[in-house]
Design a protein around this motif. Structure first.
Motif, short mmCIF file in Angstrom:
data_model
loop_
_atom_site.label_atom_id
_atom_site.label_comp_id
_atom_site.label_asym_id
_atom_site.label_seq_id
_atom_site.Cartn_x
_atom_site.Cartn_y
_atom_site.Cartn_z
N PRO A 1 38.89 43.47 41.95
CA PRO A 1 38.00 43.44 40.78
C PRO A 1 36.80 42.54 40.96
O PRO A 1 35.79 42.71 40.25
CB PRO A 1 38.90 42.94 39.64
CG PRO A 1 40.01 42.22 40.33
CD PRO A 1 40.22 42.90 41.64
N GLY A 2 36.87 41.58 41.88
CA GLY A 2 35.71 40.78 42.22
C GLY A 2 35.24 39.88 41.09
O GLY A 2 36.02 39.33 40.32
N ALA A 3 33.91 39.75 40.98
CA ALA A 3 33.29 38.86 40.01
C ALA A 3 32.38 39.65 39.10
O ALA A 3 31.69 40.57 39.53
CB ALA A 3 32.50 37.76 40.71
N VAL A 4 32.37 39.27 37.83
CA VAL A 4 31.46 39.85 36.85
C VAL A 4 30.90 38.70 36.03
O VAL A 4 31.65 37.89 35.48
CB VAL A 4 32.18 40.85 35.91
CG1 VAL A 4 31.23 41.33 34.82
CG2 VAL A 4 32.71 42.04 36.71
N GLY A 5 29.58 38.62 35.97
CA GLY A 5 28.96 37.54 35.20
C GLY A 5 29.34 36.17 35.68
O GLY A 5 29.42 35.22 34.89
N VAL B 1 32.24 35.25 36.75
CA VAL B 1 33.67 34.98 36.60
C VAL B 1 34.44 35.78 37.64
O VAL B 1 34.51 37.01 37.57
CB VAL B 1 34.16 35.33 35.19
CG1 VAL B 1 35.65 35.02 35.06
CG2 VAL B 1 33.37 34.57 34.14
N VAL B 2 35.00 35.09 38.63
CA VAL B 2 35.79 35.74 39.67
C VAL B 2 37.21 35.93 39.15
O VAL B 2 37.86 34.97 38.71
CB VAL B 2 35.81 34.90 40.95
CG1 VAL B 2 36.69 35.56 42.01
CG2 VAL B 2 34.40 34.70 41.49
N TRP B 3 37.68 37.16 39.21
CA TRP B 3 39.06 37.44 38.82
C TRP B 3 39.96 37.08 40.00
O TRP B 3 39.96 37.76 41.02
CB TRP B 3 39.19 38.91 38.48
CG TRP B 3 40.51 39.32 37.87
CD1 TRP B 3 41.71 38.67 37.92
CD2 TRP B 3 40.76 40.51 37.11
NE1 TRP B 3 42.69 39.36 37.26
CE2 TRP B 3 42.13 40.49 36.75
CE3 TRP B 3 39.96 41.58 36.73
CZ2 TRP B 3 42.71 41.54 36.01
CZ3 TRP B 3 40.53 42.61 35.99
CH2 TRP B 3 41.89 42.58 35.62
N PRO B 4 40.74 36.00 39.91
CA PRO B 4 41.50 35.55 41.07
C PRO B 4 42.72 36.42 41.34
O PRO B 4 43.35 36.95 40.43
CB PRO B 4 41.93 34.14 40.68
CG PRO B 4 42.00 34.18 39.18
CD PRO B 4 40.91 35.12 38.74
N ARG B 5 43.03 36.55 42.60
CA ARG B 5 44.24 37.26 43.00
C ARG B 5 45.46 36.47 42.54
O ARG B 5 45.49 35.23 42.63
CB ARG B 5 44.23 37.44 44.51
CG ARG B 5 45.37 38.26 45.08
CD ARG B 5 45.04 38.66 46.51
NE ARG B 5 46.24 39.05 47.24
CZ ARG B 5 46.24 39.61 48.45
NH1 ARG B 5 45.07 39.84 49.05
NH2 ARG B 5 47.36 39.94 49.06
N PHE B 6 46.46 37.14 42.05
CA PHE B 6 47.67 36.50 41.54
C PHE B 6 48.48 35.93 42.69
O PHE B 6 48.68 36.59 43.72
CB PHE B 6 48.50 37.53 40.77
CG PHE B 6 49.74 36.97 40.12
CD1 PHE B 6 49.71 36.51 38.81
CD2 PHE B 6 50.94 36.92 40.81
CE1 PHE B 6 50.84 36.01 38.20
CE2 PHE B 6 52.09 36.41 40.21
CZ PHE B 6 52.04 35.96 38.90
N ASP B 7 48.95 34.69 42.53
CA ASP B 7 49.86 34.11 43.51
C ASP B 7 50.93 33.31 42.80
O ASP B 7 50.84 33.00 41.61
CB ASP B 7 49.12 33.26 44.54
CG ASP B 7 48.42 32.05 43.94
OD1 ASP B 7 48.98 31.41 43.03
OD2 ASP B 7 47.30 31.73 44.38
N PHE C 1 36.97 47.44 41.29
CA PHE C 1 38.29 47.69 41.84
C PHE C 1 38.36 49.08 42.47
O PHE C 1 38.91 49.27 43.57
CB PHE C 1 39.34 47.55 40.73
CG PHE C 1 40.77 47.61 41.21
CD1 PHE C 1 41.30 46.58 41.96
CD2 PHE C 1 41.58 48.68 40.88
CE1 PHE C 1 42.63 46.62 42.39
CE2 PHE C 1 42.90 48.74 41.29
CZ PHE C 1 43.42 47.71 42.06
N ALA C 2 37.79 50.08 41.78
CA ALA C 2 37.78 51.44 42.32
C ALA C 2 36.98 51.50 43.61
O ALA C 2 37.32 52.24 44.55
CB ALA C 2 37.23 52.41 41.29
N ARG C 3 35.91 50.74 43.69
CA ARG C 3 35.04 50.77 44.88
C ARG C 3 35.65 50.03 46.07
O ARG C 3 35.60 50.51 47.21
CB ARG C 3 33.70 50.13 44.54
CG ARG C 3 32.74 51.00 43.75
CD ARG C 3 31.48 50.21 43.45
NE ARG C 3 30.48 51.02 42.77
CZ ARG C 3 29.46 50.53 42.10
NH1 ARG C 3 29.30 49.20 42.02
NH2 ARG C 3 28.59 51.33 41.51
N THR C 4 36.21 48.84 45.81
CA THR C 4 36.55 47.94 46.91
C THR C 4 38.02 47.60 47.01
O THR C 4 38.44 47.01 48.01
CB THR C 4 35.77 46.62 46.76
OG1 THR C 4 36.28 45.89 45.62
CG2 THR C 4 34.28 46.87 46.56
#
Length: 502
Positions: free
Chosen positions: A456-460, A462-468, A450-453
């Protein structure tokens, strides 16, 4: 009505004493100095810093970002950063504002040898405090200086800010002075961010890629800065952990009345310059101390009309917030902060008990704890997520429910307030059992992404989806690792939301 009446019952219960928040689990003590290693020297606009380098990380501690707010500078906005000659020792942790008014220092932790022009992402950490306790390093039993982030290429700046009556205090004599008033701790947070904007490039950071991360009172400060004109443009991303988004500041008139009462009890009367001068000569202890969390008249943000111009919910509802990427979330037992009991629920009228237990379950101790958690954090988080997403801004929501196996017996209602902090920072490493580390590593990586881009993207995998609005998808950090949930705890949140609207 049930929300207001039960919240009032919680606040009248005789809450957790504020000093207890500073007692870290396992006798943990914040580090008094940077990790031992070789010397790291850096020339800044203020002067030369001599810090420490260890295991690929540079540590520069106790950098003054404003003059000491003592004497005539007490209860004034922070001034310009001071300079020095020679080399300044930057290896020792600064004093906590909990015990020392001369405490406006920040710490910078970065990848070793980061060069000017590297444009590394920056996290600015604003610690939790209940407006009374804590410090930028080691708050609540976690090493929060940022070593694990620095190893991943992120610079972390931890900012101290005034606490207690030094940080939040109003009096008519002070209000008549020019400039901002009452919310001095929040002014310090803004001053720290201004320092970052002006100085972080010397450390290899990018002043246009700053993520403000805060917990509890620090998170409340970030939410307000998102709607305050005083903080416009100082950060481009934000993470709000346990931010009490529906909690309103104290009206200025009420805060001033408290200040007058405390001043008169200390022998200071009047509302002119003489009274202001006399107040500044008092020891802070003469003003009655900070009191218990939630007690009326305690240190708390004030609706001054300049720094605080509207409530957070009002600001987001009106679309006044900065349209920046935002992560917001809380823990499954935020009520641990106030420790409600079954007896508090049983003291309510029968129809209110029935309404609550119908939704939250028949076990009254758990029901009241779950209700207070949702009322204070879980539902307001969803409200902010809905508003920010509706306003077209990138939005992510989380829920932290993980309880380590060794702690389940003493945490039957879930993850307590502040429990997520050490998982986010991944420190102190010795505090984690082997089975805890994968979740901590995942959270640290999401925050790093999140700080970089700005996502939060994906880790392992698991993609953290944007809230809608359609799915209200979020991440639960629980016993089975990071998992995507849709409409998590919807019935609980809907109940609280409907009751709050009455």
């Amino acid at each position: 009505m049930i929300v207001r009446s039960l919240a009032a019952a919680v606040l009248s219960f005789g809450l957790l004493a504020a000093p207890a928040l500073a007692q870290a689990p396992g006798g943990y003590q914040p580090p008094a100095a940077a990790p031992a290693g070789t010397t790291a020297t850096l020339k800044t606009g203020q002067g030369v810093l001599q810090g420490s380098r260890a295991d690929g990380v540079d540590y520069f501690y106790a950098i003054p970002f404003a003059p000491a707010p003592v004497g005539d500078l007490r209860w004034r906005p922070p001034g310009a950063p001071p300079s020095w000659t020679g080399e300044r020792d930057a290896t020792k942790a600064p004093p906590s504002c909990q015990s020392n008014e001369d405490c406006l220092y920040l710490n910078v932790v970065r990848p070793a040898n980061a060069k000017r022009g590297a444009k590394l992402p920056v996290i600015v950490w604003i610690h939790g405090s209940a407006f009374r306790v804590g410090q930028a390093i080691g708050a609540f039993g976690a090493d929060t200086e940022g070593t694990e982030f620095a190893k991943k290429g992120v610079i972390v700046v931890g900012v101290n800010h005034r606490l207690g009556r030094a940080g939040w205090f109003a009096h008519p004599a002070l209000s008549r002075e020019p400039g901002l008033t009452a919310n001095y701790g929040n002014m310090d947070q803004i001053a720290g961010l201004k320092w970052v904007k002006a100085n972080i490039a010397a450390f290899g950071g990018d002043p246009r890629k700053v993520t403000a991360v805060g917990e509890s009172a620090g998170a409340m400060g970030i939410l307000n800065m998102m709607i305050s004109p005083e903080a416009k443009g100082l950060f481009q991303r934000a993470v709000v952990e346990s931010g009490f988004a529906r909690t309103a500041p104290t009206p200025l008139a009420d805060a001033e009345a408290t200040g007058v009462r405390l001043a008169e009890a200390a022998g200071v009367k009047g509302d002119g310059p003489e009274a202001a001068a006399a107040l500044r000569k008092l020891p802070l202890s003469a003003l009655g101390g900070a009191g218990r969390i939630g007690a009326p008249g305690g240190p708390f943000p004030v609706m001054d009309g300049k720094l605080y111009v509207e409530t957070v919910i009002q600001g987001f509802a009106a679309g006044h917030e900065a349209r920046i990427p935002l992560i917001i979330g809380g823990n499954s037992h935020e009520a641990s902060l106030v420790r409600p009991t079954a007896a508090m629920l049983e003291a309510q009228p029968a129809e209110r008990q029935a309404a609550l237990t119908k939704v939250f379950g028949d076990e009254k101790g758990k029901a009241i704890n779950d209700f207070v958690t949702v009322q204070s954090i879980t539902e307001p988080d969803r409200a902010i997520a809905r508003l920010h997403a509706r306003n077209g801004a990138p939005m992510w929501l989380y829920y932290f429910s993980y309880v380590p196996a060794a702690e389940t017996a003493r945490k039957p209602y879930g993850a307590a307030h502040v429990d997520e902090v050490r998982f986010v920072f991944g420190q102190p490493r010795a505090s984690f059992a082997a089975e805890d580390l994968p979740l901590s590593d995942a959270m640290n990586r999401y925050w790093t992404n999140f700080a970089r881009t700005g996502a939060p993207g994906a880790v392992g995998g698991v993609v953290w989806p944007r809230f809608d609005a359609a799915k209200e998808a979020q991440i639960e950090f629980g016993a089975d690792g990071p998992k995507v949930r849709e409409h998590l705890l919807k019935d609980w949140r809907d109940f609280v939301e409907a009751a709050a609207a009455k």
